[in-house]
Design a protein around this motif. Structure first.
Motif, mmCIF file in Angstrom:
data_model
loop_
_atom_site.group_PDB
_atom_site.id
_atom_site.type_symbol
_atom_site.label_atom_id
_atom_site.label_comp_id
_atom_site.label_asym_id
_atom_site.label_seq_id
_atom_site.Cartn_x
_atom_site.Cartn_y
_atom_site.Cartn_z
ATOM 1 N N ASP A 1 86.413 40.123 27.915
ATOM 2 C CA ASP A 1 85.705 39.056 28.037
ATOM 3 C C ASP A 1 86.231 37.657 27.147
ATOM 4 N N GLU A 2 85.357 36.627 26.973
ATOM 5 C CA GLU A 2 85.693 35.172 26.398
ATOM 6 C C GLU A 2 86.515 35.026 25.222
ATOM 7 N N GLY A 3 85.807 35.950 24.073
ATOM 8 C CA GLY A 3 86.672 35.754 23.000
ATOM 9 C C GLY A 3 87.386 37.211 22.305
ATOM 10 N N VAL A 4 87.770 37.754 23.502
ATOM 11 C CA VAL A 4 88.973 38.973 23.286
ATOM 12 C C VAL A 4 90.714 38.076 23.487
ATOM 13 N N PRO A 5 91.194 37.673 22.016
ATOM 14 C CA PRO A 5 92.694 36.636 22.248
ATOM 15 C C PRO A 5 93.001 37.498 23.509
ATOM 16 N N THR B 1 76.474 35.055 29.891
ATOM 17 C CA THR B 1 75.863 35.835 29.329
ATOM 18 C C THR B 1 77.440 37.279 28.519
ATOM 19 N N ASP B 2 77.206 37.990 27.730
ATOM 20 C CA ASP B 2 77.282 38.954 28.294
ATOM 21 C C ASP B 2 77.098 39.878 29.231
ATOM 22 N N ILE B 3 75.988 40.044 29.066
ATOM 23 C CA ILE B 3 74.776 41.382 30.774
ATOM 24 C C ILE B 3 75.670 40.754 31.750
ATOM 25 N N VAL B 4 76.084 38.859 32.243
ATOM 26 C CA VAL B 4 76.494 38.919 33.449
ATOM 27 C C VAL B 4 77.776 39.008 33.312
ATOM 28 N N ASP C 1 79.893 42.474 14.292
ATOM 29 C CA ASP C 1 78.932 43.294 14.623
ATOM 30 C C ASP C 1 78.280 43.552 15.270
ATOM 31 N N PHE C 2 78.456 45.445 14.948
ATOM 32 C CA PHE C 2 78.033 46.321 16.893
ATOM 33 C C PHE C 2 77.054 45.433 16.955
ATOM 34 N N ILE C 3 75.859 45.590 15.927
ATOM 35 C CA ILE C 3 74.443 45.941 16.150
ATOM 36 C C ILE C 3 74.104 44.596 17.317
ATOM 37 N N GLY C 4 74.789 43.624 17.036
ATOM 38 C CA GLY C 4 74.345 42.334 17.863
ATOM 39 C C GLY C 4 73.911 43.011 19.206
ATOM 40 N N TYR C 5 75.395 43.560 19.714
ATOM 41 C CA TYR C 5 75.270 43.951 21.085
ATOM 42 C C TYR C 5 74.178 44.428 21.706
ATOM 43 N N MET C 6 73.573 43.675 22.505
ATOM 44 C CA MET C 6 72.309 44.815 23.006
ATOM 45 C C MET C 6 72.594 44.591 24.651
ATOM 46 N N PHE C 7 73.294 45.416 24.924
ATOM 47 C CA PHE C 7 73.192 45.940 26.900
ATOM 48 C C PHE C 7 71.894 46.588 27.351
ATOM 49 N N PRO C 8 70.795 46.006 28.699
ATOM 50 C CA PRO C 8 70.353 47.228 29.072
ATOM 51 C C PRO C 8 71.247 48.749 29.349
#
Length: 142
Positions: free
Chosen positions: A23-27, A52-55, A73-80
């Motif tokens: 993902d983009e946020g990974v160094p 988006t993370d889902i995309v 904050d893992f709770i912030g991630y919601m994937f179907p």
């Protein structure tokens, strides 16, 4: 390559290393560490930046790669649930100290874990305290 003469066992292809999509946020240091360990690690292409993370997960799944993200904050991630189940897996690095040294340690921990078990269709939480596999279930509709 041909099979050696006199062998009765079927020829087996050696297991391949898992491929990752970061993902983009990974160094970039995380990608470098994966590659140092002999793994294939791809970063987000230009046309998907800010998606988006889902995309991103859908794209990683299309490529057959494990999706890797860093989350404090893992709770912030919601994937179907269906997206997760259909994916080669998701790795979340969860750390309170996201230094290059700590992330390198977490990458080693993740690769060692994945070499022992499959995470396909699951979420793998790799933290300062260890590794935890989270299964996902689809609930039937009434």
């Amino acid at each position: 390559m041909t099979r050696p003469a006199g062998k009765s066992k079927p020829w087996k292809k050696p297991p391949s290393k898992p491929a990752f999509y970061l993902d983009e946020g990974v160094p970039i240091a995380v990608a470098t560490t994966f590659r140092t360990l002999g793994c294939n690690a791809a970063t987000v292409p230009t046309h998907l930046r800010s998606a988006t993370d889902i995309v991103q997960l859908a794209y990683a799944t299309k490529l057959g790669r494990i999706f890797v993200a860093i989350d404090r904050d893992f709770i912030g991630y919601m994937f179907p649930a269906r997206r997760i189940i259909e994916s080669p897996g998701i790795i979340f690095f969860i750390t309170t100290v996201p230094t290059e040294r700590q992330l390198t340690k977490l990458v080693h921990r993740a690769v060692n874990y994945i070499n022992q078990t499959t995470i396909s269709g699951k979420i793998c939480l790799v933290s300062d305290g260890g590794v935890r596999l989270q299964r996902v279930f689809l609930l039937p509709f009434n």
